[in-house]
Design a protein around this motif. Structure first.
Motif, PDB file in Angstrom:
ATOM      1  N   ARG A  65       9.983  -0.321   0.237  1.00 14.89           N
ATOM      2  CA  ARG A  65       9.122   0.753  -0.274  1.00 14.89           C
ATOM      3  C   ARG A  65       8.417   1.462   0.870  1.00 14.89           C
ATOM      4  NH1 ARG A  65       4.833   0.169  -5.217  1.00 14.89           N
ATOM      5  NH2 ARG A  65       6.798   0.045  -6.358  1.00 14.89           N
ATOM      6  N   LEU A  66       7.991   0.729   1.889  1.00 17.89           N
ATOM      7  CA  LEU A  66       7.327   1.366   3.015  1.00 17.89           C
ATOM      8  C   LEU A  66       8.312   2.159   3.855  1.00 17.89           C
ATOM      9  CD1 LEU A  66       4.629  -1.089   4.414  1.00 17.89           C
ATOM     10  CD2 LEU A  66       4.318   1.123   3.335  1.00 17.89           C
ATOM     11  N   LEU A  67       9.534   1.660   4.015  1.00 18.07           N
ATOM     12  CA  LEU A  67      10.545   2.419   4.756  1.00 18.07           C
ATOM     13  C   LEU A  67      10.851   3.731   4.030  1.00 18.07           C
ATOM     14  CD1 LEU A  67      13.007  -0.426   5.825  1.00 18.07           C
ATOM     15  CD2 LEU A  67      11.250   0.689   7.210  1.00 18.07           C
ATOM     16  N   LEU A  68      10.967   3.664   2.708  1.00 20.33           N
ATOM     17  CA  LEU A  68      11.194   4.882   1.931  1.00 20.33           C
ATOM     18  C   LEU A  68      10.001   5.819   2.043  1.00 20.33           C
ATOM     19  CD1 LEU A  68      12.933   6.467  -0.083  1.00 20.33           C
ATOM     20  CD2 LEU A  68      11.844   5.161  -1.933  1.00 20.33           C
ATOM     21  N   PHE A  69       8.798   5.259   2.035  1.00 22.98           N
ATOM     22  CA  PHE A  69       7.587   6.055   2.192  1.00 22.98           C
ATOM     23  C   PHE A  69       7.612   6.815   3.511  1.00 22.98           C
ATOM     24  CE2 PHE A  69       3.063   6.147   3.667  1.00 22.98           C
ATOM     25  CZ  PHE A  69       2.583   7.072   2.745  1.00 22.98           C
ATOM     26  N   ALA A  70       8.008   6.141   4.599  1.00 22.47           N
ATOM     27  CA  ALA A  70       8.065   6.794   5.909  1.00 22.47           C
ATOM     28  C   ALA A  70       9.112   7.909   5.924  1.00 22.47           C
ATOM     29  CB  ALA A  70       8.375   5.754   6.989  1.00 22.47           C
ATOM     30  N   PHE A  71      10.285   7.636   5.365  1.00 19.79           N
ATOM     31  CA  PHE A  71      11.348   8.641   5.353  1.00 19.79           C
ATOM     32  C   PHE A  71      10.912   9.864   4.553  1.00 19.79           C
ATOM     33  CE2 PHE A  71      15.226  10.672   3.933  1.00 19.79           C
ATOM     34  CZ  PHE A  71      16.059  10.607   5.041  1.00 19.79           C
ATOM     35  N   LEU A  72      10.336   9.648   3.372  1.00 20.93           N
ATOM     36  CA  LEU A  72       9.912  10.766   2.530  1.00 20.93           C
ATOM     37  C   LEU A  72       8.718  11.502   3.129  1.00 20.93           C
ATOM     38  CD1 LEU A  72      10.303   9.261  -1.056  1.00 20.93           C
ATOM     39  CD2 LEU A  72      11.796  10.894   0.113  1.00 20.93           C
ATOM     40  N   TRP A  73       7.869  10.785   3.875  1.00 21.40           N
ATOM     41  CA  TRP A  73       6.772  11.466   4.575  1.00 21.40           C
ATOM     42  C   TRP A  73       7.352  12.493   5.545  1.00 21.40           C
ATOM     43  CZ3 TRP A  73       1.311  10.599   4.546  1.00 21.40           C
ATOM     44  CH2 TRP A  73       0.611  11.291   5.541  1.00 21.40           C
ATOM     45  N   GLY A  74       8.347  12.099   6.305  1.00 17.77           N
ATOM     46  CA  GLY A  74       8.974  13.038   7.229  1.00 17.77           C
ATOM     47  C   GLY A  74       9.667  14.178   6.513  1.00 17.77           C
ATOM     48  N   ALA A  75      10.404  13.847   5.434  1.00 17.29           N
ATOM     49  CA  ALA A  75      11.173  14.859   4.714  1.00 17.29           C
ATOM     50  C   ALA A  75      10.301  15.764   3.866  1.00 17.29           C
ATOM     51  CB  ALA A  75      12.217  14.174   3.821  1.00 17.29           C
ATOM     52  N   GLY A  76       9.142  15.283   3.435  1.00 19.88           N
ATOM     53  CA  GLY A  76       8.287  16.063   2.551  1.00 19.88           C
ATOM     54  C   GLY A  76       7.031  16.562   3.229  1.00 19.88           C
ATOM     55  N   VAL A  77       6.105  15.657   3.551  1.00 16.92           N
ATOM     56  CA  VAL A  77       4.804  16.051   4.103  1.00 16.92           C
ATOM     57  C   VAL A  77       4.968  16.791   5.432  1.00 16.92           C
ATOM     58  CG1 VAL A  77       2.607  15.188   4.985  1.00 16.92           C
ATOM     59  CG2 VAL A  77       3.624  14.149   2.943  1.00 16.92           C
ATOM     60  N   ALA A  78       5.753  16.219   6.356  1.00 17.26           N
ATOM     61  CA  ALA A  78       5.864  16.819   7.689  1.00 17.26           C
ATOM     62  C   ALA A  78       6.605  18.154   7.644  1.00 17.26           C
ATOM     63  CB  ALA A  78       6.575  15.846   8.633  1.00 17.26           C
ATOM     64  N   GLY A  80       0.779  -1.226   0.000  1.00 13.55           N
ATOM     65  CA  GLY A  80       0.000   0.000   0.000  1.00 13.55           C
ATOM     66  C   GLY A  80       0.810   1.275   0.000  1.00 13.55           C
ATOM     67  N   ALA A  81       1.947   1.322  -0.698  1.00 11.96           N
ATOM     68  CA  ALA A  81       2.714   2.561  -0.851  1.00 11.96           C
ATOM     69  C   ALA A  81       2.845   2.825  -2.341  1.00 11.96           C
ATOM     70  CB  ALA A  81       4.078   2.435  -0.192  1.00 11.96           C
ATOM     71  N   PRO A  82       1.836   3.428  -2.955  1.00  8.11           N
ATOM     72  CA  PRO A  82       1.859   3.623  -4.407  1.00  8.11           C
ATOM     73  C   PRO A  82       3.071   4.432  -4.838  1.00  8.11           C
ATOM     74  CG  PRO A  82      -0.301   4.148  -3.478  1.00  8.11           C
ATOM     75  CD  PRO A  82       0.627   3.971  -2.331  1.00  8.11           C
ATOM     76  N   LEU A  83       3.583   4.087  -6.019  1.00  9.51           N
ATOM     77  CA  LEU A  83       4.738   4.796  -6.546  1.00  9.51           C
ATOM     78  C   LEU A  83       4.437   6.277  -6.728  1.00  9.51           C
ATOM     79  CD1 LEU A  83       7.619   4.546  -7.609  1.00  9.51           C
ATOM     80  CD2 LEU A  83       6.666   4.025  -9.864  1.00  9.51           C
ATOM     81  N   ALA A  84       3.213   6.598  -7.131  1.00 10.83           N
ATOM     82  CA  ALA A  84       2.847   8.003  -7.325  1.00 10.83           C
ATOM     83  C   ALA A  84       2.975   8.788  -6.024  1.00 10.83           C
ATOM     84  CB  ALA A  84       1.421   8.101  -7.863  1.00 10.83           C
ATOM     85  N   ALA A  85       2.562   8.176  -4.900  1.00 14.42           N
ATOM     86  CA  ALA A  85       2.673   8.864  -3.609  1.00 14.42           C
ATOM     87  C   ALA A  85       4.139   9.108  -3.257  1.00 14.42           C
ATOM     88  CB  ALA A  85       1.990   8.041  -2.518  1.00 14.42           C
ATOM     89  N   LEU A  86       4.986   8.115  -3.515  1.00 10.00           N
ATOM     90  CA  LEU A  86       6.413   8.282  -3.240  1.00 10.00           C
ATOM     91  C   LEU A  86       6.988   9.425  -4.072  1.00 10.00           C
ATOM     92  CD1 LEU A  86       7.598   4.548  -3.114  1.00 10.00           C
ATOM     93  CD2 LEU A  86       7.247   6.098  -1.196  1.00 10.00           C
ATOM     94  N   ILE A  87       6.586   9.518  -5.319  1.00  8.90           N
ATOM     95  CA  ILE A  87       7.112  10.566  -6.193  1.00  8.90           C
ATOM     96  C   ILE A  87       6.666  11.941  -5.706  1.00  8.90           C
ATOM     97  CG2 ILE A  87       6.987  11.526  -8.522  1.00  8.90           C
ATOM     98  CD1 ILE A  87       6.818   8.648  -9.569  1.00  8.90           C
ATOM     99  N   VAL A  88       5.385  12.076  -5.325  1.00  8.22           N
ATOM    100  CA  VAL A  88       4.861  13.377  -4.904  1.00  8.22           C
ATOM    101  C   VAL A  88       5.558  13.865  -3.639  1.00  8.22           C
ATOM    102  CG1 VAL A  88       2.827  14.585  -4.025  1.00  8.22           C
ATOM    103  CG2 VAL A  88       2.630  13.095  -6.021  1.00  8.22           C
ATOM    104  N   ILE A  89       5.625  13.014  -2.622  1.00 12.84           N
ATOM    105  CA  ILE A  89       6.246  13.473  -1.375  1.00 12.84           C
ATOM    106  C   ILE A  89       7.754  13.603  -1.527  1.00 12.84           C
ATOM    107  CG2 ILE A  89       4.388  12.558   0.064  1.00 12.84           C
ATOM    108  CD1 ILE A  89       6.098  10.192   0.754  1.00 12.84           C
ATOM    109  N   GLY A  90       8.348  12.821  -2.423  1.00  9.73           N
ATOM    110  CA  GLY A  90       9.762  12.994  -2.718  1.00  9.73           C
ATOM    111  C   GLY A  90      10.039  14.339  -3.376  1.00  9.73           C
ATOM    112  N   LEU A  91       9.145  14.769  -4.264  1.00  6.27           N
ATOM    113  CA  LEU A  91       9.292  16.081  -4.907  1.00  6.27           C
ATOM    114  C   LEU A  91       9.137  17.206  -3.890  1.00  6.27           C
ATOM    115  CD1 LEU A  91       7.340  15.530  -8.257  1.00  6.27           C
ATOM    116  CD2 LEU A  91       9.823  15.794  -7.952  1.00  6.27           C
ATOM    117  N   LEU A  92       8.236  17.025  -2.916  1.00  7.54           N
ATOM    118  CA  LEU A  92       8.093  18.027  -1.862  1.00  7.54           C
ATOM    119  C   LEU A  92       9.398  18.190  -1.090  1.00  7.54           C
ATOM    120  CD1 LEU A  92       4.566  17.272  -0.331  1.00  7.54           C
ATOM    121  CD2 LEU A  92       5.244  19.285  -1.644  1.00  7.54           C
ATOM    122  N   ALA A  93       9.986  17.056  -0.695  1.00  8.92           N
ATOM    123  CA  ALA A  93      11.252  17.114   0.041  1.00  8.92           C
ATOM    124  C   ALA A  93      12.343  17.742  -0.811  1.00  8.92           C
ATOM    125  CB  ALA A  93      11.654  15.708   0.489  1.00  8.92           C
TER     126      ALA A  93
END
Length: 456
Positions: A91-104, A33-46
């Motif tokens: 993928r989930l570990l990367l999702f968590a890291f990018l959530w902190g670096a981008g969304v948060a 449940g960590a779509p690639l699109a979500a990873l790309i979006v929050i990665g771009l934010l970071a």
């Protein structure tokens, strides 16, 4: 270990019937449940935030980037070491890291900017109240996301909660530290900021969010909505309080106040968290050891496999021996086998503790079949290692009081088994657990530094 016996038939691995050869495509896909699109979006934010930091002061940004990468790489490796029993999907570990670096990070900056525009910003309140409240809420939101959908199946133990809290905290701190270093007024200020934030505070944000993680873990174990809410909210409140102490210490006494709070409050509590994390990691090994006898009784595992699946050291030794005699691909297949065995053990432990749900039961049935698939794929390499005479210790037998109530009526056959295991899919579908009639029991602060909007 006794000398290996010859194969039942020349060139035929025991329990491996070519008529039922399992293909890798039959492997159970982990729907994390960590779509690639979500990873790309929050990665771009970071990436956008880091690019803006680089534009403010390119020289100091470049100066801080290298040590920041080094220290945070070490911190990530520490969490991967903690997560060795049941490694989380990358993928989930990367999702968590990018959530902190981008969304948060972006969320904290937006809140701080809005409060400043409407005239509700105050340096002291922002540092001691607004930043801890907002940042811990945004980081903790990742843990709530992890408790939804198929991601919930990954949250099996306190270790899992701590690992995801650590990754989201590291993601947030990575970008925030670069912002502080690059916004310093001089090279000397950048050096001091880097020393305080990277040497003394690299685990600060993971430490704060770990309080939220512990509260949410206790909430998942509790019965009753009131108690669940108490644990969940209580963990968040503790996270905010720790963050406020960290931030406020420098305001109260400058560098001296920060060092006093660090030595007397934060460092001892962090040492306690490390102790708890290591104990939890060791408890995961005991969980696997408790569930191995049941898998042997069901014919999912043979004694030779059980002898190395119950310890991290013996797993590493067996995987290295498979790699040495059968190659990297065979070792990878064997690692997949160990992973699904461990995950099945954790899911069954949750069911045995009375915390199972219909979704948990479906996950258990999938994992039972996944163990059969992965064992069939790994068996050729495991047999080669067994034939080479690579010894492993005797199986770890749980203490008498912890022995599960499902010993086999017939003792398991020596490995290789005289009778091969059933092909997958089996002729008979796996029985739901627990059965209608249970088996009969047999016998027996942010460190001080330049301030940016929305952050202390």
């Amino acid at each position: 270990m006794t000398q290996p016996q010859p194969y039942p038939a020349p060139g035929m691995p025991p329990g491996y019937n070519p008529a039922y050869r399992v293909q890798p495509a039959m492997r159970m896909t982990r729907k994390v449940g960590a779509p690639l699109a979500a990873l790309i979006v929050i990665g771009l934010l970071a990436g956008l935030v880091m690019a803006l930091a680089g534009l403010v002061n390119p020289l100091l940004f470049a100066f801080g980037l290298v040590p920041t990468l080094i220290f945070f790489a070490g911190a990530v490796l520490a969490y991967l070491w903690l997560d060795r029993w049941e490694p989380e999907p990358l993928r989930l570990l990367l999702f968590a890291f990018l959530w902190g670096a981008g969304v948060a990070v972006v969320g904290a900056l937006v809140v701080g900017t809005v409060l400043s525009i409407v005239g509700l910003s105050d340096p002291v309140i922002d540092t001691v109240v607004q930043a801890p409240v907002v940042e811990e809420a945004l980081k903790g939101a990742l843990l709530l996301v992890m408790l939804t959908g198929r991601r919930r199946a990954e949250m099996n133990s306190l270790t899992d909660f701590l690992v995801y809290a650590g990754m989201v905290g590291l993601g947030f701190a990575f970008v925030e530290d670069l912002l502080y270093i690059s916004s310093s007024e001089s090279l000397g200020g950048a050096l001091l900021t880097a020393a305080l934030r990277l040497i003394m505070g690299v685990f600060a944000h993971p430490f704060f969010t770990s309080a939220t993680a512990i509260g949410l873990y206790l909430a998942t174990q509790a019965r009753g909505a009131g108690l669940k809410a108490l644990y969940g909210i209580g963990g968040y409140v503790v996270a905010v309080a720790l963050h406020a102490i960290w931030n406020g210490s420098s305001l109260a006494g400058g560098l001296t106040g920060y060092l006093i709070a660090y030595a007397l409050v934060l460092a001892p509590l962090f040492a306690g968290l490390v102790y708890l994390a290591v104990r939890t990691r060791n408890a995961e090994g005991r969980t696997v050891a408790r569930q191995i006898p049941r898998m042997m009784a069901e014919g999912l595992l043979m004694p030779e496999e059980a002898s190395w699946l119950t310890g991290l050291g013996t797993r590493r030794t067996r995987l290295q021996s498979v790699k040495g005699v059968a190659g990297s691909d065979a070792a990878k297949q064997a690692r997949h086998f160990t992973d699904v065995v461990t995950e099945l053990a954790f899911v069954r432990d949750r069911i045995d503790a009375g915390r199972g749900t219909p979704e948990t039961a479906r996950t258990e049935a999938e994992l039972v079949e996944a163990v059969r698939v992965e064992r069939a794929l790994a068996l050729p390499g495991l047999v080669k290692a067994w034939q080479a005479g690579h010894a492993v210790p005797e199986p770890v037998i749980p203490a008498a009081g912890a022995t599960p109530p499902w010993p086999s009526a017939q003792p398991p056959q020596p490995w290789p088994s005289a009778q091969p295991p059933q092909p997958w899919p089996s002729a008979q579908p796996p029985q739901p657990w627990p059965p209608a009639q249970p088996p009969q029991q047999q016998g027996g602060g942010d460190a001080p530094g330049p301030r940016i909007p929305g952050s202390p």
